[in-house]
Design a protein around this motif. Structure first.
Motif, PDB file in Angstrom:
ATOM      1  N   THR A  40      -6.140  39.270  -5.956  1.00 57.95           N
ATOM      2  CA  THR A  40      -5.521  39.765  -7.127  1.00 57.95           C
ATOM      3  C   THR A  40      -5.317  38.601  -8.211  1.00 57.95           C
ATOM      4  O   THR A  40      -5.610  38.717  -9.282  1.00 57.95           O
ATOM      5  CB  THR A  40      -3.935  40.403  -6.946  1.00 57.95           C
ATOM      6  N   TYR A  86      -9.589  46.139 -12.387  1.00 56.33           N
ATOM      7  CA  TYR A  86      -9.281  45.642 -11.056  1.00 56.33           C
ATOM      8  C   TYR A  86      -8.056  45.054 -10.763  1.00 56.33           C
ATOM      9  O   TYR A  86      -7.397  45.130  -9.636  1.00 56.33           O
ATOM     10  CB  TYR A  86     -10.566  44.779 -10.480  1.00 56.33           C
ATOM     11  N   TYR A  87      -7.657  44.240 -11.488  1.00 55.05           N
ATOM     12  CA  TYR A  87      -6.388  43.525 -11.395  1.00 55.05           C
ATOM     13  C   TYR A  87      -5.391  44.740 -11.457  1.00 55.05           C
ATOM     14  O   TYR A  87      -4.319  44.625 -10.558  1.00 55.05           O
ATOM     15  CB  TYR A  87      -6.014  42.592 -12.354  1.00 55.05           C
ATOM     16  N   ARG A 124      -5.482  47.644 -10.759  1.00 55.07           N
ATOM     17  CA  ARG A 124      -5.363  48.624  -9.377  1.00 55.07           C
ATOM     18  C   ARG A 124      -4.949  47.578  -8.155  1.00 55.07           C
ATOM     19  O   ARG A 124      -4.193  48.255  -7.415  1.00 55.07           O
ATOM     20  CB  ARG A 124      -7.063  48.634  -9.062  1.00 55.07           C
ATOM     21  N   HIS A 125      -5.222  46.581  -7.966  1.00 53.36           N
ATOM     22  CA  HIS A 125      -4.817  45.540  -6.872  1.00 53.36           C
ATOM     23  C   HIS A 125      -3.437  45.371  -6.844  1.00 53.36           C
ATOM     24  O   HIS A 125      -2.655  45.400  -5.818  1.00 53.36           O
ATOM     25  CB  HIS A 125      -5.920  44.375  -6.791  1.00 53.36           C
ATOM     26  N   ARG A 173      -1.056  48.305  -6.649  1.00 51.82           N
ATOM     27  CA  ARG A 173      -0.964  48.828  -4.883  1.00 51.82           C
ATOM     28  C   ARG A 173       0.061  47.693  -4.534  1.00 51.82           C
ATOM     29  O   ARG A 173       0.651  48.149  -3.256  1.00 51.82           O
ATOM     30  CB  ARG A 173      -2.158  48.893  -4.162  1.00 51.82           C
ATOM     31  N   GLU A 174       0.056  46.284  -4.662  1.00 52.78           N
ATOM     32  CA  GLU A 174       0.738  45.652  -3.990  1.00 52.78           C
ATOM     33  C   GLU A 174       2.442  45.859  -4.487  1.00 52.78           C
ATOM     34  O   GLU A 174       2.973  45.687  -3.730  1.00 52.78           O
ATOM     35  CB  GLU A 174       0.551  44.083  -4.389  1.00 52.78           C
TER      36      GLU A 174
END
Length: 127
Positions: free
Chosen positions: A8, A110-111, A113-114, A117-118
């Motif tokens: 991330t 992508y950042y 998204r990841h 989720r975190e």
């Protein structure tokens, strides 16, 4: 706040780099390289305003800002691709700008998204 996974953190670094390079190259292209543009200086400066909107959130690493900043990156991608096509003499800077914009768009996506989720963010599923 929870710790960020190494993957991330890499997406965040790429997103920031793409954004900051776009923040440098797009004004350079609009105001210096294409100085003989038929558009007024005020109009060309006005074209830069959307580029500044996500600055604080992108640099602070806020996933929500990274998610919506893709819309702004997409606007500049459309402009850059069109300019690349109609102005062959500016294809060098156009290619570099398009690469930085794609880096910003994809890495931010992508950042967000990841990191989302975190942090347990996202849309709640209805039952």
């Amino acid at each position: 706040m929870t710790a960020m996974a190494p993957g991330t953190a890499r997406w965040l670094l790429l997103a920031r780099a793409g954004y900051l390079l776009s923040l440098i190259l797009i004004p350079l292209w609009l105001l210096v390289i294409d100085a003989d543009s038929p558009y007024s200086l005020g109009f060309r400066i006005g074209l830069l305003i959307p580029l500044l909107l996500p600055a604080v959130g992108v640099l602070k690493g806020k996933p929500y800002t990274h998610a919506w900043s893709g819309f702004i990156a997409s606007l500049y991608l459309l402009w850059g691709a069109t300019s690349w096509w109609v102005a062959p003499d500016e294809r060098g800077i156009g290619t570099v700008v398009l690469i930085t914009l794609m880096t910003w768009l994809l890495a931010s996506t992508y950042y967000a998204r990841h990191r989302g989720r975190e942090l347990g963010l996202g849309l709640k599923k209805s039952k």
